[in-house]
Scaffold this motif. Structure first.
Motif, PDB file in Angstrom:
ATOM      1  N   ILE A 180     -37.851  10.360  14.448  1.00  0.00           N
ATOM      2  CA  ILE A 180     -37.694   9.523  13.219  1.00  0.00           C
ATOM      3  C   ILE A 180     -39.924   8.601  13.305  1.00  0.00           C
ATOM      4  N   PHE A 181     -40.314   7.982  12.611  1.00  0.00           N
ATOM      5  CA  PHE A 181     -41.483   6.806  12.935  1.00  0.00           C
ATOM      6  C   PHE A 181     -40.708   5.722  12.152  1.00  0.00           C
ATOM      7  N   GLN A 182     -40.123   4.890  13.049  1.00  0.00           N
ATOM      8  CA  GLN A 182     -39.551   4.033  12.531  1.00  0.00           C
ATOM      9  C   GLN A 182     -40.925   2.078  12.146  1.00  0.00           C
ATOM     10  N   THR A 183     -40.711   2.147  10.967  1.00  0.00           N
ATOM     11  CA  THR A 183     -41.969   0.885  10.591  1.00  0.00           C
ATOM     12  C   THR A 183     -40.876  -0.388  10.459  1.00  0.00           C
ATOM     13  N   PRO A 184     -41.800  -1.454  10.355  1.00  0.00           N
ATOM     14  CA  PRO A 184     -41.015  -2.420   9.622  1.00  0.00           C
ATOM     15  C   PRO A 184     -40.316  -2.508   8.232  1.00  0.00           C
ATOM     16  N   ASP A 185     -41.106  -1.452   7.479  1.00  0.00           N
ATOM     17  CA  ASP A 185     -40.903  -1.379   5.855  1.00  0.00           C
ATOM     18  C   ASP A 185     -39.907  -0.389   5.766  1.00  0.00           C
ATOM     19  N   SER A 186     -38.920   0.198   6.751  1.00  0.00           N
ATOM     20  CA  SER A 186     -37.888   0.820   6.408  1.00  0.00           C
ATOM     21  C   SER A 186     -37.009   0.087   7.086  1.00  0.00           C
ATOM     22  N   GLN A 187     -36.799  -1.086   7.696  1.00  0.00           N
ATOM     23  CA  GLN A 187     -35.527  -1.747   8.198  1.00  0.00           C
ATOM     24  C   GLN A 187     -34.381  -1.681   7.578  1.00  0.00           C
ATOM     25  N   GLU A 188     -34.097  -2.078   6.193  1.00  0.00           N
ATOM     26  CA  GLU A 188     -33.356  -1.470   4.898  1.00  0.00           C
ATOM     27  C   GLU A 188     -32.651  -0.079   5.178  1.00  0.00           C
ATOM     28  N   LEU A 189     -33.374   0.799   5.929  1.00  0.00           N
ATOM     29  CA  LEU A 189     -32.816   2.003   5.444  1.00  0.00           C
ATOM     30  C   LEU A 189     -31.015   2.581   6.461  1.00  0.00           C
ATOM     31  N   THR A 190     -30.448   3.615   6.215  1.00  0.00           N
ATOM     32  CA  THR A 190     -29.189   4.386   7.051  1.00  0.00           C
ATOM     33  C   THR A 190     -29.682   5.282   7.386  1.00  0.00           C
ATOM     34  N   TYR A 191     -29.481   5.729   8.792  1.00  0.00           N
ATOM     35  CA  TYR A 191     -29.317   7.201   8.530  1.00  0.00           C
ATOM     36  C   TYR A 191     -28.373   7.765   9.145  1.00  0.00           C
ATOM     37  N   ASN A 197     -18.447  22.294   9.646  1.00  0.00           N
ATOM     38  CA  ASN A 197     -18.486  23.524   9.812  1.00  0.00           C
ATOM     39  C   ASN A 197     -17.698  24.084   8.313  1.00  0.00           C
ATOM     40  N   PRO A 198     -17.248  25.770   8.604  1.00  0.00           N
ATOM     41  CA  PRO A 198     -16.831  26.665   7.492  1.00  0.00           C
ATOM     42  C   PRO A 198     -15.887  25.542   6.583  1.00  0.00           C
ATOM     43  N   VAL A 199     -14.312  24.351   7.163  1.00  0.00           N
ATOM     44  CA  VAL A 199     -13.577  23.790   6.598  1.00  0.00           C
ATOM     45  C   VAL A 199     -13.483  22.455   6.389  1.00  0.00           C
ATOM     46  N   SER A 200     -15.102  21.557   7.058  1.00  0.00           N
ATOM     47  CA  SER A 200     -14.261  20.387   7.153  1.00  0.00           C
ATOM     48  C   SER A 200     -15.811  19.810   7.044  1.00  0.00           C
ATOM     49  N   ASN A 201     -15.749  18.610   6.343  1.00  0.00           N
ATOM     50  CA  ASN A 201     -17.630  18.301   7.642  1.00  0.00           C
ATOM     51  C   ASN A 201     -16.957  16.181   7.474  1.00  0.00           C
ATOM     52  N   SER A 202     -17.592  15.904   8.703  1.00  0.00           N
ATOM     53  CA  SER A 202     -17.709  14.362   8.612  1.00  0.00           C
ATOM     54  C   SER A 202     -19.042  14.098   9.373  1.00  0.00           C
ATOM     55  N   SER A 203     -19.743  12.619   9.497  1.00  0.00           N
ATOM     56  CA  SER A 203     -20.104  11.523   9.364  1.00  0.00           C
ATOM     57  C   SER A 203     -20.127  10.403   9.641  1.00  0.00           C
ATOM     58  N   ASP A 204     -21.523  10.359  10.758  1.00  0.00           N
ATOM     59  CA  ASP A 204     -21.904   8.884  11.312  1.00  0.00           C
ATOM     60  C   ASP A 204     -23.402   8.293  10.937  1.00  0.00           C
ATOM     61  N   SER A 205     -23.249   6.838  10.948  1.00  0.00           N
ATOM     62  CA  SER A 205     -24.780   6.638  10.011  1.00  0.00           C
ATOM     63  C   SER A 205     -24.291   5.768  11.245  1.00  0.00           C
ATOM     64  N   VAL A 206     -26.167   5.363  11.813  1.00  0.00           N
ATOM     65  CA  VAL A 206     -27.548   3.528  12.206  1.00  0.00           C
ATOM     66  C   VAL A 206     -28.143   2.943  11.442  1.00  0.00           C
ATOM     67  N   PRO A 207     -27.494   2.075  11.001  1.00  0.00           N
ATOM     68  CA  PRO A 207     -28.575   1.568  10.585  1.00  0.00           C
ATOM     69  C   PRO A 207     -30.485   1.739  11.055  1.00  0.00           C
ATOM     70  N   ALA A 208     -31.155   0.819  10.392  1.00  0.00           N
ATOM     71  CA  ALA A 208     -32.608   1.742  10.785  1.00  0.00           C
ATOM     72  C   ALA A 208     -32.797   0.242  11.631  1.00  0.00           C
ATOM     73  N   TRP A 209     -32.937  -0.751  11.227  1.00  0.00           N
ATOM     74  CA  TRP A 209     -33.103  -1.827  11.790  1.00  0.00           C
ATOM     75  C   TRP A 209     -32.777  -2.275  13.809  1.00  0.00           C
ATOM     76  N   GLN A 210     -31.805  -0.978  13.939  1.00  0.00           N
ATOM     77  CA  GLN A 210     -31.392  -1.042  15.564  1.00  0.00           C
ATOM     78  C   GLN A 210     -32.081  -0.295  16.840  1.00  0.00           C
ATOM     79  N   LEU A 211     -32.602   1.037  15.536  1.00  0.00           N
ATOM     80  CA  LEU A 211     -33.517   1.903  16.453  1.00  0.00           C
ATOM     81  C   LEU A 211     -34.617   0.964  17.216  1.00  0.00           C
ATOM     82  N   CYS A 212     -35.199   0.073  16.926  1.00  0.00           N
ATOM     83  CA  CYS A 212     -35.672  -0.495  17.881  1.00  0.00           C
ATOM     84  C   CYS A 212     -35.674  -1.602  18.425  1.00  0.00           C
TER      85      CYS A 212
END
Length: 272
Positions: A180-191, A197-212
């Protein structure tokens, strides 16, 4: 010449009989660890069934019709399947319950019918999967210049699972690793990383402002808060007993000495 023609005719007849009696297509079947799975036989006239033999890497079960109006008779032929086999009265479909990872593999049903002189065969490929736990997003590398940074994020599940795929939003990319190329303009994003797998799915997130941010801060602020709380608790454990001991010593100052010892000396000794 006639003998050769006769042998060719017999060979073709045998091939046609085998093709008629065997469904060569292998049906994929998906199961969840600890749950149940059903193998559909597609028998249109269950009353014509003579017997059905189920096999995998080992024998599984042997099924014969029961008395009219009763369930089929099932003989489990391998102890790994004890108390886990059930056969439908309506259509002879086989059910395996309390699935284990080692149940995965090829299964075959050999069906003998009163209406057919050949044995019908059905084949299945059973794959058993665990439900996925929450994945973890980690930052493996980061370079920062003038409020922008290049970040490599890796998404993974706790246990190494088969047939797991990863997708990232809002990027629309697939794979466990992204850059990811993170810029000040994309601080509000959440990745968000989603593991499938064939029977389930699960997610985790990280806010863009923490990346740098400083790598010591980590990707999840709740971890930092937990560490801060533990540090405060540790300091309280050290300070409170010392304060109480100091107060006791203050109250004991000027008290008479007894038994050849002085309480004030004892307090000084304890403080040391």
């Amino acid at each position: 010449m006639a003998q050769r023609y006769l042998w060719t005719l017999l060979l073709c007849l045998q091939t046609r009989l085998e093709a008629a009696g065997s469904d060569t297509a292998t049906l994929p079947v998906t199961g969840i660890l600890g749950a149940s799975v059903t193998f559909p036989l597609g028998i249109k006239e269950p009353q014509q069934v003579i017997n059905i033999a189920w096999n995998s890497e080992t024998s599984v079960a042997f099924v014969t019709p029961g008395e009219p109006g009763t369930a089929p008779k099932v003989t489990v032929t391998h102890q790994n399947y004890n108390d886990r086999i059930n056969v439908s009265r309506q259509n002879y479909n086989l059910e395996i319950s309390k699935l284990r990872m080692e149940d995965s593999g090829i299964y075959r049903a050999d069906i003998n019918m009163q209406t057919s002189e050949t044995t019908l065969t059905r084949r299945y490929n059973l794959q058993v999967y665990r439900r996925l736990g929450k994945p973890t997003i980690t930052r493996s590398s980061m370079t920062s210049v003038n409020s922008t940074c290049n970040v490599t994020l890796t998404c993974s599940v706790e246990k190494e699972e088969k047939d797991v795929t990863y997708s990232w939003s809002p990027l629309g990319e697939e794979g466990s690793v992204i850059r990811i190329f993170q810029t000040p303009d994309s601080q509000e994003l959440t990745y968000t990383c989603t593991a499938w797998n064939p029977v389930s799915n699960s997610s985790d997130s990280v806010p863009a402002w923490q990346l740098c941010a400083d790598p010591a801060a980590g990707l999840h602020p709740r971890h930092t808060g937990l560490l801060s709380g533990l540090a405060v608790l540790f300091l309280l454990i050290l300070i409170v007993p010392s304060v109480l001991l100091w107060l006791l010593c203050k109250r004991g100052q000027g008290a008479p000495c007894q038994g050849g010892g002085c309480e004030q000396d004892l307090c000084h000794t304890a403080v040391r």
